[in-house]
Every structure is written in C-alpha cells, then in structure tokens.
Design a protein around this motif. Structure first.
Motif, PDB file in Angstrom:
ATOM      1  N   ARG A 158     -38.771  21.029  59.373  1.00  0.00           N
ATOM      2  CA  ARG A 158     -38.008  20.696  57.873  1.00  0.00           C
ATOM      3  C   ARG A 158     -36.764  20.485  57.920  1.00  0.00           C
ATOM      4  NH1 ARG A 158     -38.083  25.054  54.601  1.00  0.00           N
ATOM      5  NH2 ARG A 158     -37.414  23.987  52.863  1.00  0.00           N
ATOM      6  N   LEU A 159     -35.945  21.104  59.052  1.00  0.00           N
ATOM      7  CA  LEU A 159     -34.557  21.107  59.028  1.00  0.00           C
ATOM      8  C   LEU A 159     -34.038  21.391  60.423  1.00  0.00           C
ATOM      9  CD1 LEU A 159     -33.074  21.569  56.267  1.00  0.00           C
ATOM     10  CD2 LEU A 159     -32.635  23.954  56.907  1.00  0.00           C
ATOM     11  N   PRO A 160     -33.074  20.629  60.781  1.00  0.00           N
ATOM     12  CA  PRO A 160     -32.255  20.824  62.025  1.00  0.00           C
ATOM     13  C   PRO A 160     -31.680  22.215  62.067  1.00  0.00           C
ATOM     14  CG  PRO A 160     -31.065  19.412  60.701  1.00  0.00           C
ATOM     15  CD  PRO A 160     -32.157  19.473  59.891  1.00  0.00           C
ATOM     16  N   ASP A 161     -31.169  22.830  63.251  1.00  0.00           N
ATOM     17  CA  ASP A 161     -30.517  24.225  63.123  1.00  0.00           C
ATOM     18  C   ASP A 161     -29.256  23.994  62.155  1.00  0.00           C
ATOM     19  OD1 ASP A 161     -28.066  24.487  64.864  1.00  0.00           O
ATOM     20  OD2 ASP A 161     -29.654  23.290  65.915  1.00  0.00           O
ATOM     21  N   LEU A 162     -28.888  24.978  61.684  1.00  0.00           N
ATOM     22  CA  LEU A 162     -27.676  25.191  60.902  1.00  0.00           C
ATOM     23  C   LEU A 162     -26.389  24.432  61.489  1.00  0.00           C
ATOM     24  CD1 LEU A 162     -27.681  26.360  58.131  1.00  0.00           C
ATOM     25  CD2 LEU A 162     -26.369  28.145  58.854  1.00  0.00           C
ATOM     26  N   ASP A 163     -26.184  24.646  62.758  1.00  0.00           N
ATOM     27  CA  ASP A 163     -24.968  24.046  63.435  1.00  0.00           C
ATOM     28  C   ASP A 163     -25.002  22.395  63.414  1.00  0.00           C
ATOM     29  OD1 ASP A 163     -23.340  26.157  63.996  1.00  0.00           O
ATOM     30  OD2 ASP A 163     -24.340  26.808  65.814  1.00  0.00           O
ATOM     31  N   THR A 164     -25.930  22.075  63.726  1.00  0.00           N
ATOM     32  CA  THR A 164     -26.377  20.599  63.810  1.00  0.00           C
ATOM     33  C   THR A 164     -26.294  19.917  62.244  1.00  0.00           C
ATOM     34  OG1 THR A 164     -27.973  20.952  65.588  1.00  0.00           O
ATOM     35  CG2 THR A 164     -28.151  18.982  64.565  1.00  0.00           C
ATOM     36  N   LEU A 165     -26.851  20.710  61.287  1.00  0.00           N
ATOM     37  CA  LEU A 165     -26.879  20.094  60.155  1.00  0.00           C
ATOM     38  C   LEU A 165     -25.598  20.125  59.626  1.00  0.00           C
ATOM     39  CD1 LEU A 165     -28.506  19.344  57.479  1.00  0.00           C
ATOM     40  CD2 LEU A 165     -28.654  21.697  56.748  1.00  0.00           C
TER      41      LEU A 165
END
Lengths: 337, 337
Positions: free
Chosen positions: A11-18
């Motif tokens: 669903r989502l890349p990890d927070l740092d990547t995002l």
C-alpha cells in the motif's frame, strides 16, 4: 526488504521513503501522502502525524491563496487561466478544494478535472479534489495537512478554493495568507449578497467575466465593490490601497497578470512588516487548540465505557430521574480530574 | 440560625427554604433562584444544581412557547396583549427573554419593562430579562434552568422570546414545546427573509398588525405564508392542518383567542400521541450531552497546569517547532486516559 509485512508494503512505501519522495516533489507520492492524511484509521493517523512532523523540518512555504466564489462565477475557468499564467511565470501550482456539500453527496468540486483540462495535464500543477468527510472540522484538518504536504513538496503557490456557502469560506480564509473573493458582474442590489464578514476578510476582490457583453456591467460592479471596500475599517495588516477590487477575464486573460502582481506586492509587504509570520503563527496556534478540543470531545464517543455511561445517564435524564446538570457532573467526574 | 456564615445568609435563604418558596410560587424567591443559576461562581453552580435537582421532584410542567420575532414586528406589544389574555383565562404566565446581542451591550430586550406595563404589574405574571453572558452556550443553559424554575414555581405558560437573529432562534426552538414565529405584514418578496430552517421549525406563524391600514397587507401575507407552509414536508409531530398561519392584532386583540386555542389543540394532540414526552425527553438528553461537552472543554481553561501546558505547546506550534497534531497529542496524553 523482506521482513516488512507485505500488505502494508504494497500500500505504502516506508515513511522515510515517502517523505523523501514528497520532498522531491513527486506528484504520485504527494497524492499518496494526501490519501494517508485523509484516512481516519488510527494507524494511518499515527503515520500522518509522523510524516507531517518529519516534513515540517524542511520549513518550505508556499503562498497560500484562499479563493472563494459561488457557482456561476466561473471559478474553474479562472483557476485554469490563472494557474496556467503562474506556470508560464515559472511557478509550481497546487489546487486544493474544500467543498462542504461533498460531505453529503460524496462528490467534489474538482471531481470533474475536465473543467481544468490544461492545468490538470501540466507537470507543474497538482490538483486535488475535496475530501469527503462527515464534518467541517474533519475537512478543515485534512485540508490544512494537505496544504502542509504540498508546501513540503516544493509548490510555490497553493490555491485553496471553496464555494461561498456556510462556514467553509471562513475556514479557508483562516488557512490562507491571502484571501481572494471571485465575483460575477451584477447589479448594485446584489452587492448585499456578499456577507459583510466575508467582505471584511477579503484581501482582493476579483470581478470575473469582464469580457464581451458583460464588460460594462463588470466595470460598474468593480467600482461598486471598490467603493464598498473603502468604507470598511482599515486593517493593520494592509498597506495603502488594500483591500482592492479588480476586473479580470478568465477568457481573454485580462487582469490576470495584474491580479498576480497585486498578490505578490501584498505578500511582500506583509512579510516585510511581520504580518505574514504573525498570521501564520496565530493560525498554527488556532489549529492546535482546535485539535485539542476535537480530541477531547472524541473521547466521549470513542471510549466504550464512557459511551455506555453517556447512554445510561442520557436515558435517566430523558426519563426525568436526573437533571441534565447532575448527570453531566457524574460523567465529568468519571472522566477524571 | 446563628451558626451559618452571615454573608451567605444575608444573600440567600438556605436551599430548602428557597426551594419551598419557589415551589409556593413566590415571585421574589423565584427571582432570587434565577439570579443564583445565572451566577458563574463555582459555589453558586453547586447550589444551583442541588436546587434544580430538588425541584425536579415536583414534576410540574408548563406549556413552553418559544416566540421569535425580529425588531419591528411588535413583539413586546404582542406579549403584553397575549399574556394579559392568558391571565384573564385564569393562567399564570412567565416571560423569559433570550437576546444574544445583550452579551455585547449588557442590555436586554426586556430591560425596558415599561413596554409591557400591564403585564409586568400583574401578580399572575413573571417577567425576566435575558441574562448577559459571554457565549450562546451559557445563555442556553441559564435559560433552560430558568424555564425549569418557573415550571417548578407553578406557572402554566412560559413564553421564551427571542429576536430572530443568528442561532438564538434555533436554541429557543430546542427548548420549547411549541415554536411560534411572529411576523409583520409585508410584500411577497420579503417571504424569503424568513430562513427556511426556521419556517420548518415553526408550529404557528402569527402575522401581527392585522389592523388599520395594514389589515389587507396582513391578509395577503398570511395567505402567502399559509401557502408556503403547505409546501413543506409533513412532520410526524403535527396533526392535520399544522403548522398554521394566522392573523393577529396586539392592538385590537384580533386572533389572540384563536391563537391560544390552536396552541392548546396542538399541545393536547401531541400529548395524546406521545410526541410531547418524546420531544421533552430528546431535549433533556441533548442538554445533558451539551453540558458534558462544555464541561470537558472547560477543563482546558480552568485547570492552571493544563492552561500553562497549552500556552507552552501553543507557542511551540506558532514557532514551527511542533506540528499542531503532534502538540495536540501531547496535551491529550497528559489529560489522561
């Protein structure tokens, strides 16, 4: 790469990547980040808060322009023309919509992006329709957070547009650096149709459709509003000559450049005089307080034991066994000192 | 008789005595009791809650009539004439005013009792001006509690009057058994001046000033409103023919008797059909919930430690050190689960 739970990963890349991708101005990542902050799931809320906190370190600011206009004033056409003009001037433009009525219909003003065909195709633009949520407080929070995200993504200008009904105008004015009222040419009687409170909030009044048959009506309307603005008490956050009324035409492009240079002049003056920072600081503080209040009230419905007690005491009050005040005191005591 | 602190004793009889005197219908005791519930001092609030709880055991009910009318419709004259008519019919009448603008001026609609000279002198009447408080929630609570007190004092009818501006109309409608809209004769265009939401709340529309030169205009206005009411969706709490529009004249007395018999007919029907009790129960539950919310939010300002923390975090948010959400979470955590 292999340890993360696959569903979340899909669903989502990890927070740092995002955060990195948003900061790099990737529109796809920005869209995903906005979807995240619009989510009401508790785990998504925690991620949103972390993401916003992380990106706030960038300290990027866009010029936040609130834009209100009732249906029929040609708002979409204006945003399209004005947005393209800004892009031609080398700027990146985001458009966010706040439509309180979409809470009922599930629709949105900008659902039909075809009304802004060129702008929605431009790589320098980002357009996001209104979130469909159940209450104005929720819409306000999501929009504020979306503004913070597009600022972090490096956009130069954010247009926050709303239809001029109910409290959404005030809400948008309270999250903008400049507030622009878009009006249609009309007879003097209809001047009264603009709420006084909104007139007092406007930094710039743009009378649209100053073209073709409507040009002379637009000229008169513009003069009427200019006169009305002069009657208002001078605000400390305005330089000489503001607020101002101008004529524009989204069709011929008349006045768009002037409107933009007036906005820039006003923004620069406010920055130099300290009003810009003071306003943003006051807005941020207001949001914080609003979130605390909302969070506190949410406990009444989110906690099962409290909800049960509310129901029980509410039934006692309805049956006349307790007064409202007595029952309220009971609950407030159990909600702790 | 000697042990009680003299200051408090001089101000107020003890609670049991006060309750007994209110229950006996003593107007002086009633006025004191209302002053007590209007007080914002914490010790007075505790006494108020105890007094209301004690008196609620009487289970006395008055017919609560909400009455809205903008300045110029002849509201005071109507209340005077209508109140006297009720007294002549053997009833005891209380008049309470809700004036949101008095929060600013400190004045009140009924401050000038001379506009209701006969009524204010009648021993069967009790007139109380609007409390001057800083917010609508406070006015709402004080008025509700004043209604409970006059009911306990054995009044048969309570007129809760308000000017038709802002949210005060809705507030009054929400604490009434019947809601009456008082209008002046006017051209058809001005029909639109009545907010749709208020039209839908009205049980009875009274077109006042149906006398002299205005009689024919009043007849037409009344017919216009009767037509407009027929267009509204039928509500389950209405018998056939309601809501209704009637002509009255506070000067000649025209229609006052009919208005009263229509109100009685409607009240009786609602009592028989269970709508009366259901409405009062829902109102009481709503007040309880509103008081819980207000009490919860009051903690943010009343508790010194919380206020200090709010100020500190608010400053951090304003300075951009924390996001609004992050800071809100911090406070909510310390406010404890």
């Amino acid at each position: 790469m292999t340890a993360a739970p696959p569903r979340r990963k899909a669903r989502l890349p990890d927070l740092d990547t995002l955060a990195d991708r948003v900061a790099a101005g990737e529109r796809r990542a920005l869209a995903r980040a906005i979807t995240l902050i619009e989510s009401t799931r508790p785990e998504d809320r925690a991620l949103s808060t972390a993401l916003l906190q992380k990106l706030s370190g960038l300290k990027r600011q866009a010029l936040r322009i609130g834009l209100s206009g009732t249906p029929g004033v040609g708002k979409s056409t204006f945003i399209e023309a004005f947005g393209i003009a800004l892009i031609d001037a080398g700027l990146k433009v985001a458009v966010l919509a706040v439509d309180p009525s979409s809470t009922r219909t599930g629709g949105s003003i900008l659902g039909d992006k075809t009304r802004m065909e060129r702008l929605s195709r431009a790589p320098e633009a980002f357009i996001r329709p209104s979130p469909s949520l159940s209450h104005l407080g929720g819409v306000s929070r999501r929009t504020r957070e979306a503004v913070a995200l597009v600022e972090a993504a490096g956009f130069d200008v954010v247009l926050i547009e709303t239809v001029g009904v109910g409290q959404s105008e005030t809400m948008v004015a309270e999250m903008s650096d400049l507030f622009v009222l878009l009006l249609a040419p009309a007879g003097g009687d209809e001047l009264q149709g603009v709420k006084r409170g909104i007139m007092e909030t406007a930094d710039l009044i743009l009378v649209n459709k100053a073209d073709g048959d409507l040009k002379s009506t637009a000229t008169r309307t513009c003069a009427d509003y200019a006169g009305a603005l002069r009657l208002l008490r001078k605000r400390p956050e305005d330089p000489e000559g503001f607020p101002k009324a101008l004529m524009v035409s989204a069709v011929t492009g008349l006045g768009l450049e002037q409107a933009w240079s007036e906005m820039q002049a006003l923004a620069k003056w406010r920055q130099a005089e300290g009003h810009w920072d003071a306003r943003r600081a006051a807005q941020a503080r207001g949001w914080f307080e609003a979130e605390v209040r909302a969070g506190l009230l949410a406990r009444l419905t989110e906690d099962t034991a409290t909800r049960t007690a509310m129901d029980r005491l509410g039934a006692d009050v309805a049956a006349g066994k307790l007064t409202a005040s007595q029952a309220a005191e009971n609950i407030l005591e159990t909600l702790g000192a």
